[in-house]
Design a protein around this motif. Structure first.
Motif, short mmCIF file in Angstrom:
data_model
loop_
_atom_site.label_atom_id
_atom_site.label_comp_id
_atom_site.label_asym_id
_atom_site.label_seq_id
_atom_site.Cartn_x
_atom_site.Cartn_y
_atom_site.Cartn_z
N ILE A 11 -28.61 6.62 38.44
CA ILE A 11 -28.31 6.08 39.77
C ILE A 11 -29.53 5.32 40.30
CG2 ILE A 11 -27.70 6.65 42.15
CD1 ILE A 11 -25.42 7.16 40.30
N ARG A 12 -30.71 5.89 40.14
CA ARG A 12 -31.92 5.23 40.65
C ARG A 12 -32.15 3.89 39.97
NH1 ARG A 12 -33.95 10.48 39.95
NH2 ARG A 12 -35.33 9.84 38.23
N LYS A 13 -31.95 3.86 38.65
CA LYS A 13 -32.15 2.59 37.92
C LYS A 13 -31.11 1.55 38.33
CE LYS A 13 -34.30 4.70 33.85
NZ LYS A 13 -34.15 5.01 32.41
N ALA A 14 -29.86 1.98 38.51
CA ALA A 14 -28.81 1.06 38.96
C ALA A 14 -29.10 0.57 40.37
CB ALA A 14 -27.45 1.74 38.90
N ALA A 15 -29.69 1.44 41.20
CA ALA A 15 -30.04 1.04 42.58
C ALA A 15 -31.10 -0.04 42.57
CB ALA A 15 -30.51 2.26 43.36
N ALA A 16 -32.08 0.08 41.68
CA ALA A 16 -33.13 -0.95 41.56
C ALA A 16 -32.52 -2.28 41.14
CB ALA A 16 -34.19 -0.50 40.56
N GLU A 17 -31.58 -2.23 40.20
CA GLU A 17 -30.90 -3.46 39.76
C GLU A 17 -30.06 -4.04 40.89
OE1 GLU A 17 -30.29 -6.43 37.01
OE2 GLU A 17 -31.65 -4.71 36.92
N ASN A 18 -29.48 -3.16 41.71
CA ASN A 18 -28.70 -3.59 42.86
C ASN A 18 -29.54 -4.41 43.84
OD1 ASN A 18 -25.99 -3.25 43.01
ND2 ASN A 18 -26.03 -1.41 44.24
N LEU A 19 -30.76 -3.93 44.09
CA LEU A 19 -31.64 -4.64 45.03
C LEU A 19 -31.98 -6.04 44.51
CD1 LEU A 19 -34.08 -1.82 46.24
CD2 LEU A 19 -31.86 -2.51 47.15
N LYS A 20 -32.10 -6.14 43.21
CA LYS A 20 -32.31 -7.47 42.60
C LYS A 20 -31.11 -8.37 42.88
CE LYS A 20 -32.19 -9.60 38.03
NZ LYS A 20 -32.14 -9.34 36.58
N GLU A 21 -29.88 -7.84 42.67
CA GLU A 21 -28.68 -8.64 42.90
C GLU A 21 -28.55 -9.05 44.37
OE1 GLU A 21 -26.63 -9.80 40.64
OE2 GLU A 21 -27.79 -8.84 39.04
N LEU A 22 -28.88 -8.13 45.28
CA LEU A 22 -28.80 -8.44 46.70
C LEU A 22 -29.83 -9.50 47.09
CD1 LEU A 22 -28.33 -4.84 48.15
CD2 LEU A 22 -26.61 -6.64 47.96
N THR A 23 -31.00 -9.42 46.49
CA THR A 23 -32.02 -10.45 46.73
C THR A 23 -31.53 -11.81 46.26
OG1 THR A 23 -33.78 -8.81 46.48
CG2 THR A 23 -34.42 -11.12 46.26
N ASN A 24 -30.85 -11.81 45.13
CA ASN A 24 -30.31 -13.06 44.60
C ASN A 24 -29.21 -13.63 45.50
OD1 ASN A 24 -30.16 -15.09 42.61
ND2 ASN A 24 -28.45 -14.06 41.60
N ILE A 25 -28.42 -12.74 46.11
CA ILE A 25 -27.30 -13.18 46.97
C ILE A 25 -27.80 -13.67 48.33
CG2 ILE A 25 -25.24 -12.39 48.20
CD1 ILE A 25 -24.81 -10.42 45.82
N PHE A 26 -28.64 -12.86 48.97
CA PHE A 26 -29.05 -13.17 50.35
C PHE A 26 -30.36 -13.93 50.46
CE2 PHE A 26 -26.50 -9.15 51.54
CZ PHE A 26 -25.37 -9.90 51.78
N GLY A 27 -31.14 -13.99 49.38
CA GLY A 27 -32.37 -14.77 49.39
C GLY A 27 -33.62 -13.92 49.60
#
Length: 539
Positions: free
Chosen positions: A408-424
């Motif tokens: 879960i922690r590793k997927a959460a880190a990847e999630n933050l990357k995706e959100l950064t890509n979406i919102f800038g």
């Protein structure tokens, strides 16, 4: 001999080998020796040979000459009426293939031709009726639906033939009127397995018959019966076909209201999707969570078929009910399938109901449920928009970094990357970096490790200047952490960040830190630092 053995695996492979060998045979050998072998198998005393004959007749039929076809049709008819149920089951399995072969070879003549020409009407419809009858065992009746699909496709192919005359069209319609009642009979079969087979393949049935006159008016009510079947497994299979059945273009009468007559002229026809949407309400209240979970997967696919107005009035209330379902899988399936609904009405109407469902799933006791909802967060971010997401869900996404499960922690880190890509990157600086900076100072080294990994992942989707000024200094500060796991994760992360930051920053800031880590007392830290330096030297 191999085609007659009792061992199923050997026999089935022998059938495949026989088919391959037959393709290589010259015509004279094929029409003399191979067809004679099939006839011998069809008349053998031991039933396993006759089982193989059913398969080989259907495989070879298109290559046979007319006289051989008639012989093998007679053989196949005998096998359909064989006294051994296993032979009849094999015949039922191959009946649909025979039907398609006959339609391919003889076209309109297979329906309206006189004598042997009209094989479908004179031979195969009676065989189909016999194999679908209640006197047959379940193992034979299970193939009724597949054979129905083959007949439907065959009739459609005939009707689409260029130059078809009115007499042939009428002949097709007569056959359809014989076939449809047989598929309808499977809906009320005493065996739930037969009904389950019909339910799981009903979308294919509709696709095969939708262009044939009058068929949809009979099939749609039958499908509604499957949605109300006493067995949950049947209802689940039928529900999974809901969107595909609704996609048929035909018009059907609406369900009869109390006191209405079928002959009432004011009853205008409606689309199949609009009629089936009325059934969604009952399914949302089904006792079986499997049925509700299946509905949650497909319900939103009705939105493009209904249009905005009907979706808001008929579908949205049911989706909201599913979002409040007590079963986590149901709520998760709805959230996973919101894409179709979003395209029609947006998720503004659902946003207030979405939030409690997401928060419940995020705290679910099953870590796989938490992981599944997390994987849908980037899609939800696009649908909900920056403002709503920043206010309601950012803290949740950062909070997953503190989950007890490593995955879960590793997927959460990847999630933050995706959100950064979406919102800038600017959004990440405001909403993600401050809480991550606090996690970087956490007393638990596991939290500090995941903060390093999250920073590195986010840097890969940022502009180089922002990565250099906002992320790199925080990573470099971690090189003095007293836990070796942190330090070697920094060494690994710098390998990823170096191409982002550029050669000048690599030489001035990253290499000196790696040189320091190469002298670290921990051998793992030294190993990863050397690996990163070697990687940079290669570039």
């Amino acid at each position: 001999i191999l085609l007659s053995v009792e061992e199923i695996f050997v026999r089935e492979n022998a059938q495949k080998s026989a088919e391959e060998i037959s393709k290589a045979l010259p015509n004279d050998a094929y029409h003399s020796k191979y067809t004679d072998m099939i006839s011998r198998l069809a008349n053998k005393e031991w039933f396993t040979a006759r089982v193989s004959a059913c398969v080989l007749i259907s495989q070879s039929f298109q290559r046979l000459i007319s006289s051989e076809q008639e012989i093998q049709v007679n053989n196949f008819a005998k096998l359909c009426r064989d006294e051994v149920p296993m032979v009849r089951r094999s015949a039922a399995q191959n009946l649909g293939k025979m039907v398609m072969s006959i339609v391919t070879i003889r076209g309109m003549a297979s329906v309206s031709g006189a004598g042997a020409g009209g094989m479908l009407s004179t031979t195969f419809i009676p065989l189909y009726e016999e194999l679908a009858s209640n006197e047959q065992p379940d193992s034979v009746r299970l193939h009724t639906t597949e054979n129905c699909i083959a007949f439907g496709k065959g009739m459609t192919n005939v009707q689409q033939t260029k130059g078809i005359d009115g007499l042939s069209v009428e002949a097709v319609n007569v056959l359809v009127k014989k076939i449809v009642p047989l598929i309808l009979a499977t809906i009320e079969d005493r065996s739930w397995r037969v009904r389950w087979t019909a339910a799981s393949k009903f979308a294919d049935v509709v696709a095969a018959f939708k262009d044939l006159e009058g068929s949809m008016e009979a099939l749609v009510p039958a499908y509604e019966k499957l949605l109300q079947d006493p067995e949950a497994e049947v209802r689940t299979a039928a529900t999974l076909n809901l969107a595909e059945v609704a996609k048929s273009n035909g018009k059907v009468p609406p369900p009869l209201a109390r006191g209405e007559s079928e002959d009432d002229p004011s009853r205008s026809h409606i689309s199949v999707a609009r009629r089936l949407a009325k059934k969604v309400n009952a399914l949302t209240e089904d006792d079986s969570e499997n049925v509700r979970a299946a509905l949650a997967m497909v319900a939103t696919d009705l939105a493009p078929l209904l249009g905005k107005e009907a979706t808001i009035s008929d579908l949205v209330p049911q989706v909201l009910l599913l979002l409040r379902d007590t079963t986590s899988e149901v709520r998760l399936n709805v959230i996973s399938s919101l894409g179709s609904l979003n395209k029609v009405i947006g998720v503004d109407l659902l946003s207030q109901s979405l939030l409690p469902a997401i928060l419940d799933l995020a705290g679910d006791s099953k870590w796989r449920i938490r992981l599944a909802i997390m994987q849908h967060i980037p899609l939800l971010a696009k649908q909900l928009g920056k403002e709503f997401f920043s206010e309601k869900l950012t803290n949740l996404c950062v909070g997953w970094l503190g989950d007890d499960i490593s995955t879960i922690r590793k997927a959460a880190a990847e999630n933050l990357k995706e959100l950064t890509n979406i919102f800038g990157a600017e959004w990440a600086i405001e909403y993600l970096i401050p809480p991550l900076n606090e996690i970087r100072k956490h007393t638990s080294y596991l939290r500090r490790v995941i903060a390093v990994q999250a920073f590195v992942a986010m840097s890969t989707v940022m502009e180089p200047e922002i990565a250099r000024t906002e992320i790199l200094p925080l990573i470099l500060q971690m090189t003095t952490d007293n836990v070796a796991n942190i330090r070697f994760n920094v060494a690994k992360g710098l390998k990823t960040m170096a191409p982002v930051c550029g050669s000048q920053v690599t030489d001035s800031q990253i290499r000196p830190v790696l040189a320091f880590l190469v002298e670290d007392p921990d051998r793992d830290v030294r190993f990863f630092a050397k690996k990163t330096i070697e990687s940079l030297d290669e570039k």
